[in-house]
Write a protein that holds these residues in place. Structure first.
Motif, PDB file in Angstrom:
ATOM      1  N   GLU A  19       0.803  -1.220   0.000  1.00 30.40           N
ATOM      2  CA  GLU A  19       0.000   0.000   0.000  1.00 30.40           C
ATOM      3  C   GLU A  19       0.835   1.269   0.000  1.00 30.40           C
ATOM      4  O   GLU A  19       0.403   2.292  -0.527  1.00 30.40           O
ATOM      5  N   ASP A  20       2.009   1.220   0.612  1.00 30.31           N
ATOM      6  CA  ASP A  20       2.794   2.447   0.744  1.00 30.31           C
ATOM      7  C   ASP A  20       4.264   2.236   0.378  1.00 30.31           C
ATOM      8  O   ASP A  20       5.158   2.787   1.002  1.00 30.31           O
ATOM      9  N   ARG A 106       4.316   1.205  12.006  1.00 30.80           N
ATOM     10  CA  ARG A 106       2.865   1.006  11.929  1.00 30.80           C
ATOM     11  C   ARG A 106       2.359   0.431  13.250  1.00 30.80           C
ATOM     12  O   ARG A 106       2.990  -0.464  13.808  1.00 30.80           O
ATOM     13  N   GLN A 132      -0.253   6.120   4.392  1.00 34.22           N
ATOM     14  CA  GLN A 132      -1.305   6.276   3.395  1.00 34.22           C
ATOM     15  C   GLN A 132      -1.023   5.368   2.202  1.00 34.22           C
ATOM     16  O   GLN A 132       0.125   5.057   1.941  1.00 34.22           O
ATOM     17  N   GLY A 134      -3.699   3.710   3.384  1.00 37.50           N
ATOM     18  CA  GLY A 134      -4.487   2.938   4.344  1.00 37.50           C
ATOM     19  C   GLY A 134      -4.915   3.690   5.583  1.00 37.50           C
ATOM     20  O   GLY A 134      -5.688   3.178   6.380  1.00 37.50           O
ATOM     21  N   ASN A 135      -4.407   4.942   5.756  1.00 34.74           N
ATOM     22  CA  ASN A 135      -4.753   5.766   6.913  1.00 34.74           C
ATOM     23  C   ASN A 135      -4.432   5.066   8.238  1.00 34.74           C
ATOM     24  O   ASN A 135      -5.194   5.113   9.197  1.00 34.74           O
ATOM     25  N   VAL A 136      -3.279   4.400   8.285  1.00 31.28           N
ATOM     26  CA  VAL A 136      -2.840   3.665   9.476  1.00 31.28           C
ATOM     27  C   VAL A 136      -1.957   4.575  10.324  1.00 31.28           C
ATOM     28  O   VAL A 136      -1.085   5.267   9.811  1.00 31.28           O
TER      29      VAL A 136
END
Length: 159
Positions: A19-20, A106, A132, A134-136
């Protein structure tokens, strides 16, 4: 890490951080600051049988270093490779004369948090939505005095 390592590092990067994942340009930019008398970065790779199975990087600014990335191929999880990469980054922080090392991890990466804690890193805060898209959230951790890390095996100060 050298420029010719970027393509195999990207394969590992995309597998571990889909994702990032960092881009080729991001790695090129970091490596551009890792050589010569004005170097502020240290990037290393771990190889086995000609295959890159791990990599890590750190940036130094003044008396503070920031761990930018540590990655270990899935088939090498639990082998101690992450600890060896982290040890190399802490040596680099000491060589840069940094008195503390910071990192973001994370909040859902418990494996990495345990590694950092074994080395004496302590949680000091959060960065909401740091990873981002995923806004984790990120857990921010700090190690004071990287020249005297804890022994990652038994938690004792010293080397």
């Amino acid at each position: 890490m050298r420029w010719w390592d970027i393509d195999p590092v990207l394969v590992l990067e995309k597998d571990l951080f889909p994702e990032d994942a960092w881009s080729r340009g991001m790695f090129w930019s970091e490596l551009a600051h890792s050589r010569g008398p004005q170097a502020t970065r240290r990037y290393v790779v771990a190889e086995e049988n000609g295959r890159i199975v791990g990599y890590a990087g750190l940036v130094a600014s003044g008396d503070q270093a920031d761990i930018q990335t540590i990655a270990v191929a899935r088939d090498h999880w639990g082998t101690g490779l992450g600890a060896r990469l982290l040890t190399e980054l802490l040596r680099a922080a000491s060589a840069f004369e940094c008195s503390e090392v910071m990192l973001e991890c994370r909040v859902d990466n418990v494996r990495a948090q345990r590694l950092y804690e074994r080395f004496g890193f302590e949680p000091i805060g959060f960065r909401r939505g740091y990873y981002q898209p995923g806004n984790v959230d990120a857990l921010v951790m700090r190690l004071s005095d990287p020249a005297t890390p804890r022994n990652p095996v038994n938690g004792v100060q010293g080397t």
